[in-house]
Design a protein around this motif. Structure first.
Motif, PDB file in Angstrom:
ATOM      1  N   UNK A 170      38.027  55.256  53.904  1.00 40.12           N
ATOM      2  CA  UNK A 170      38.905  54.112  54.134  1.00 40.12           C
ATOM      3  C   UNK A 170      40.054  54.183  53.132  1.00 40.12           C
ATOM      4  N   UNK A 171      41.270  54.104  53.623  1.00 44.68           N
ATOM      5  CA  UNK A 171      42.427  54.115  52.739  1.00 44.68           C
ATOM      6  C   UNK A 171      43.083  52.740  52.743  1.00 44.68           C
ATOM      7  N   UNK A 172      43.557  52.343  51.593  1.00 41.21           N
ATOM      8  CA  UNK A 172      44.174  51.032  51.506  1.00 41.21           C
ATOM      9  C   UNK A 172      44.757  50.775  50.137  1.00 41.21           C
ATOM     10  N   UNK A 173      44.974  49.501  49.856  1.00 35.45           N
ATOM     11  CA  UNK A 173      45.667  49.089  48.645  1.00 35.45           C
ATOM     12  C   UNK A 173      44.758  48.218  47.787  1.00 35.45           C
ATOM     13  N   UNK A 174      44.663  48.557  46.504  1.00 36.87           N
ATOM     14  CA  UNK A 174      43.979  47.697  45.534  1.00 36.87           C
ATOM     15  C   UNK A 174      45.045  46.868  44.825  1.00 36.87           C
ATOM     16  N   UNK A 175      44.866  45.572  44.827  1.00 39.69           N
ATOM     17  CA  UNK A 175      45.861  44.677  44.219  1.00 39.69           C
ATOM     18  C   UNK A 175      45.169  43.525  43.528  1.00 39.69           C
ATOM     19  N   UNK A 176      45.968  42.723  42.856  1.00 43.54           N
ATOM     20  CA  UNK A 176      45.490  41.457  42.314  1.00 43.54           C
ATOM     21  C   UNK A 176      46.234  40.333  43.012  1.00 43.54           C
ATOM     22  N   UNK A 177      45.493  39.360  43.498  1.00 44.94           N
ATOM     23  CA  UNK A 177      46.128  38.161  44.031  1.00 44.94           C
ATOM     24  C   UNK A 177      46.747  37.389  42.870  1.00 44.94           C
ATOM     25  N   UNK A 178      47.549  36.410  43.184  1.00 49.77           N
ATOM     26  CA  UNK A 178      48.169  35.594  42.136  1.00 49.77           C
ATOM     27  C   UNK A 178      47.113  34.953  41.247  1.00 49.77           C
ATOM     28  N   UNK A 179      46.052  34.417  41.876  1.00 50.76           N
ATOM     29  CA  UNK A 179      44.983  33.770  41.104  1.00 50.76           C
ATOM     30  C   UNK A 179      44.243  34.789  40.242  1.00 50.76           C
ATOM     31  N   UNK A 180      43.987  35.977  40.793  1.00 48.82           N
ATOM     32  CA  UNK A 180      43.297  37.013  40.022  1.00 48.82           C
ATOM     33  C   UNK A 180      44.154  37.487  38.844  1.00 48.82           C
ATOM     34  N   UNK A 181      45.460  37.563  39.058  1.00 47.54           N
ATOM     35  CA  UNK A 181      46.368  37.991  37.997  1.00 47.54           C
ATOM     36  C   UNK A 181      46.358  36.992  36.833  1.00 47.54           C
ATOM     37  N   UNK A 182      46.434  35.696  37.168  1.00 44.02           N
ATOM     38  CA  UNK A 182      46.400  34.678  36.115  1.00 44.02           C
ATOM     39  C   UNK A 182      45.077  34.738  35.347  1.00 44.02           C
ATOM     40  N   UNK A 183      43.998  34.913  36.090  1.00 42.32           N
ATOM     41  CA  UNK A 183      42.678  35.005  35.448  1.00 42.32           C
ATOM     42  C   UNK A 183      42.597  36.247  34.565  1.00 42.32           C
ATOM     43  N   UNK A 184      43.126  37.374  35.059  1.00 44.13           N
ATOM     44  CA  UNK A 184      43.086  38.625  34.294  1.00 44.13           C
ATOM     45  C   UNK A 184      43.825  38.475  32.968  1.00 44.13           C
ATOM     46  N   UNK A 185      44.973  37.821  32.988  1.00 44.20           N
ATOM     47  CA  UNK A 185      45.728  37.650  31.745  1.00 44.20           C
ATOM     48  C   UNK A 185      45.024  36.706  30.776  1.00 44.20           C
TER      49      UNK A 185
END
Length: 692
Positions: A170-185
């Motif tokens: 399966x090919x695709x894109x790994x990303x962070x949603x806006x909520x995941x990005x805020x949580x990651x920071x």
């Protein structure tokens, strides 16, 4: 508009441009950060390509043109099938030219296209063996990628085991949603790390990290499905499927695909339908919970893809329609501290002007002091600024690798910058100790506005007069003003005085929802005030509600409810003064249901027997006839008074769309979903009993 190419004047400038592009590309694909933002990089590469077209005999072997990932990265795990990039178009006419070119290449008009969002993340290939996820590989240079299998189990939408024991990739894109990005920071800052500059950088860095003391979630969306073993019957069957059918198969295996995003991939039969969907996705960009930088258009049928073939860098059967950049790098010059109408002290970034999506950005929000500290922002920093649609520009984070050492710490105020009083720092959002009284003029002007108490004649200038004269110290004082007091003010004659007094008297009869909105409780606005008023029906019930009861209102969660309840408790003396002055404290048509023990029930306060009972209604376009003079807020009030629920977006839950002149994507989406449409006149007839 299209991204203009950088102008390259000579061979020396060309050599420097190639070097700059390679450095930027290497940084981008390695960690998601770069000295060049997307727009600047696109301009540079287009300039390189233009210079090479005129000087084909001087093309450098390291040139980024015609190469996957611009030739800046390498990999050590070979791909089963080349993992290519996409060519770009920037304008509708360029897209039309591409569809015409594709038709010539395949020998007929393409029967079906797939149109899906171009997700702004990191491309990976996920290899499953007998249904188990065994290996994750990045795109790399297209022929081989980096092994990031250590990230297995940390990516939402990419299951460790498929619903069927198949061997697939399966090919695709790994990303962070806006909520995941805020949580990651937040997590990163808690561990002493530098905040990520943007979601793509956060995803790229997190995917590659092997020995961190913490993990943060990411999300996967698939856009391709293939078989490593081309001799199997399954491979033969999948090889005949259209792209849209492959995505359905991937979803059946349990994998997230582009068909499950907030702007799902769909099929279109004509170039006109393709462009319409492109424009629809572009219009929704600011509302999406994740970043996109364009829209991908593919020939959907396998036969068309096979006939069109691929080049060394990109398939000829797919194209990316790039959208204007919403994120650029600039410098943080200064921080201003402004006091809002409720006493909130808000920092605002002053930026070196930068153009984003057609607008020159000079200021950006900084949220609160804790946010500044968490992001480790400093004056003089290069910062990544994000803007989409009408959303207020915001600073994502500093670009730390561009620091020179000359950056300076941001100084926080020790007293209210407006009145000099103390500052309440007990919450993340700092507040002047004088609260609303610090900015009484702004608070009263807001309360008198059209969508609140609608007191005609009480504009900003008049409010300033009243406050400066000592006639008004809070909102309730407006309702005790006398004719003699108003006549004593400059430029207040008999007629203007009587008109203002009549408008103030009329405001006493406004529904509870408007009175509540006029109070300006933090965390509420026009829509939320209406929901709260419908839930509790009376101001007495609202003030008596605890946090648990407040959470029963749609849109109020576990974090917001306590602050709303606490602020309402502070406002009780003012509310009592308003009630004593004769201001209405009930919501017409709303009845707060109670359980057997007297507690507030589920908040179903739709007006019994109303023509819109149980309906969710969206209004779009310009209204006409009896509705012509109603603001959008007044339309929403009308909907709710007639028993319905107003909404700003069309979804499968929408019951009715009122479409006036100029209705665009919302009308089109309603038609696609088979949702009932009504003209303004038809809707006016439906709610005639509720029109004034």
């Amino acid at each position: 508009m299209t991204t203009p190419a950088a102008v390259i004047m000579d061979a020396a400038a060309y050599t420097q441009a190639v070097e700059d592009a390679l450095k930027a590309s290497a940084a981008y694909y390695a960690g998601g950060t770069s000295a060049l933002d997307d727009d600047a990089y696109d301009r540079l590469v287009r300039g390189i390509a233009a210079w090479e077209a005129e000087h084909p005999d001087q093309v450098l072997p390291d040139s980024p043109t015609g190469k996957v990932a611009s030739g800046a990265v390498e990999g050590d795990v070979p791909h089963t099938v080349a993992m290519l990039s996409l060519d770009n178009v920037f304008l509708p006419e360029e897209l039309t030219a591409w569809t015409a070119s594709l038709a010539r290449r395949v020998g007929h008009e393409v029967e079906r296209f797939s149109v899906e969002p171009k997700l702004d993340g990191l491309a990976v290939a996920a290899r499953y063996d007998s249904g188990r996820l065994r290996q994750l590989i990045t795109r790399g240079d297209g022929t081989a990628g980096e092994n990031v299998s250590h990230a297995i189990g940390t990516i939402e939408g990419l299951p460790d085991e498929l619903a069927e024991p198949v061997t697939v990739e399966v090919r695709g894109e790994v990303l962070m949603t806006t909520a995941q990005f805020e949580h990651a920071n937040e997590v990163r800052a808690a561990h002493g790390g530098q905040p990520f500059a943007n979601p793509r950088g956060a995803a790229a860095g997190t995917l590659r990290a092997k020995e961190r003391a913490y993990t943060v979630p990411m999300t996967f969306f698939g856009y391709g499905l293939l078989l490593p073993d081309t001799e199997t019957a399954l491979a033969a069957r999948l090889g005949e499927l259209a792209h849209s059918e492959l995505m359905a198969q991937a979803a059946a295996y349990g994998v997230n695909t582009t068909a499950t995003t907030a702007v799902p991939g769909i099929t279109a039969d004509t170039a006109e339908q393709v462009l319409a969907r492109v424009q629809e996705i572009a219009a929704l960009r600011a509302e999406l919970p994740f970043g996109i930088d364009g829209i991908v258009i593919k020939a959907d049928l396998a036969a068309d893809q096979q006939t069109a073939g691929s080049g060394s860098r990109a398939p000829r059967w797919a194209i990316a329609y790039k959208l204007p950049a919403v994120e650029k790098t600039t410098r943080l010059l200064e921080v201003e501290w402004n006091v809002g109408r409720t006493g909130i002290i808000a920092p605002r970034a002053v930026l070196e002007p930068v153009e984003i999506d057609g607008a020159t950005i000079t200021y950006a929000t900084l949220h609160n002091p804790a946010d500044i500290t968490r992001r480790d922002l400093r004056l003089g920093d290069h910062v990544m600024v994000h803007r989409a649609g009408d959303v207020i520009p915001r600073i994502e984070a500093p670009v730390a690798h561009l620091r020179t050492g000359d950056e300076q710490p941001i100084t926080f105020p020790e007293a209210c910058p407006r009145c000099g009083a103390g500052i309440d720092t007990s919450e993340q959002r700092w507040r002047c100790a004088n609260g609303r009284n610090c900015h009484l003029v702004a608070a009263l002007s807001y309360a008198a506005g059209r969508d609140q108490l609608d007191i005609e004649g009480l504009g900003h200038t008049r409010v300033v007069q009243l406050v400066d004269a000592g006639l008004v110290a809070d909102l309730a004082d407006l309702f005790t003003l006398t004719r003699e007091q108003l006549m004593s003010l400059e430029r207040m004659g008999a007629t203007s005085t009587d008109n203002l007094l009549a408008a103030i008297a009329g405001a006493k009869g406004q529904p509870l929802s408007r009175v509540l909105c006029a109070l300006g409780v933090r965390g509420t606005g026009r829509s939320m005030s209406r929901r709260i008023a419908r839930q509790f029906a009376t101001m007495e019930n609202i003030c008596a509600a605890d946090a648990e009861s407040m959470q029963q209102v749609e849109g109020i969660g576990i974090e917001k409810a306590p602050s709303i309840v606490a602020e309402l408790a502070e406002l009780v003396p003012l509310i009592d003064k308003l009630a004593a002055a004769g201001v209405n404290m009930t919501e017409p048509g709303a009845t707060a249901p109670t359980s057997s023990d007297g507690d507030t029930g589920d908040g179903n306060t739709e007006r019994a027997g109303g023509p819109l009972a149980g309906m969710t209604v969206v209004v779009t376009g310009a209204m006409a006839g009896p509705l012509e003079k109603l603001s959008r807020n007044q339309m929403n009030e009308l909907i709710e008074q007639a028993g319905g629920r107003s909404s700003s977006s069309v979804s499968k839950k929408t019951t009715l769309v009122v479409a006036g002149d100029g209705a665009g994507s919302k009308r089109a989406k309603a038609e696609d979903l088979g949702i009932r449409l009504a003209t303004p006149d038809e809707f006016a007839a439906l709610v005639a009993d509720y029109l004034n």
